[in-house]
Write an enzyme that holds these catalytic residues in place. Sequence first.
Site, mmCIF file in Angstrom:
data_model
loop_
_atom_site.group_PDB
_atom_site.id
_atom_site.type_symbol
_atom_site.label_atom_id
_atom_site.label_comp_id
_atom_site.label_asym_id
_atom_site.label_seq_id
_atom_site.Cartn_x
_atom_site.Cartn_y
_atom_site.Cartn_z
ATOM 1 N N HIS A 129 3.680 -1.870 6.853
ATOM 2 C CA HIS A 129 3.882 -2.989 5.924
ATOM 3 C C HIS A 129 3.621 -4.285 6.666
ATOM 4 O O HIS A 129 3.951 -4.417 7.841
ATOM 5 C CB HIS A 129 5.282 -2.982 5.302
ATOM 6 C CG HIS A 129 6.401 -2.748 6.273
ATOM 7 N ND1 HIS A 129 6.659 -1.514 6.822
ATOM 8 C CD2 HIS A 129 7.320 -3.589 6.791
ATOM 9 C CE1 HIS A 129 7.699 -1.607 7.635
ATOM 10 N NE2 HIS A 129 8.111 -2.863 7.644
ATOM 11 N N GLU A 156 11.668 -0.673 10.857
ATOM 12 C CA GLU A 156 12.711 0.103 10.187
ATOM 13 C C GLU A 156 12.133 1.127 9.210
ATOM 14 O O GLU A 156 12.675 2.221 9.081
ATOM 15 C CB GLU A 156 13.664 -0.835 9.431
ATOM 16 C CG GLU A 156 14.551 -1.645 10.364
ATOM 17 C CD GLU A 156 15.385 -2.668 9.626
ATOM 18 O OE1 GLU A 156 15.355 -2.684 8.372
ATOM 19 O OE2 GLU A 156 16.060 -3.459 10.302
#
Length: 124
Positions: free
Chosen positions: A106, A101
């Site tokens: 990350h 997203e």
Amino acid sequence: MAATYDPNNIFARILRGEIPCKKVFENEHALAFNDINPQAPTHILVIPKGPYVDMDDFTAKASDAEVAGLFKAVGEVARQAGVVADGYRTLSNCGRDAHQEVPHLHIHIFAGRDLGGMIGRPKA
Ligand code: AMP
């Protein structure tokens, strides 16, 4: 081919201090903070400070020091969070099929409960 890095993505804005985060760890090359929508009692995101879209972009372009800094941070965060004894899961979504997203690399750290099976079914 990796997408072009968007300097206005939410994690870039966190890195610039434009948006607050609940920081849990920082080193020269990485920042770690609590996920805003935790999926487990411990849910921390570890991100590189450099502008990398995803794991593909990072592993192709980042320096050895940046790669080491990010992965050292993952281990350090888990130790500081006290989750090593019971176990934890790391996960990094890369691209469309993984439902990434936020287009800044990350690494999720999940812990604090039985985390179940390794991979979910496709969304209906
Ligand atoms: P992914 O689907 O792997 O791209 O995961 C993106 C993660 O970022 C989700 O778990 C979100 O809850 C988390 N997230 C989005 N915005 C923020 C924010 N401002 N602070 C902390 N976590 C965030």
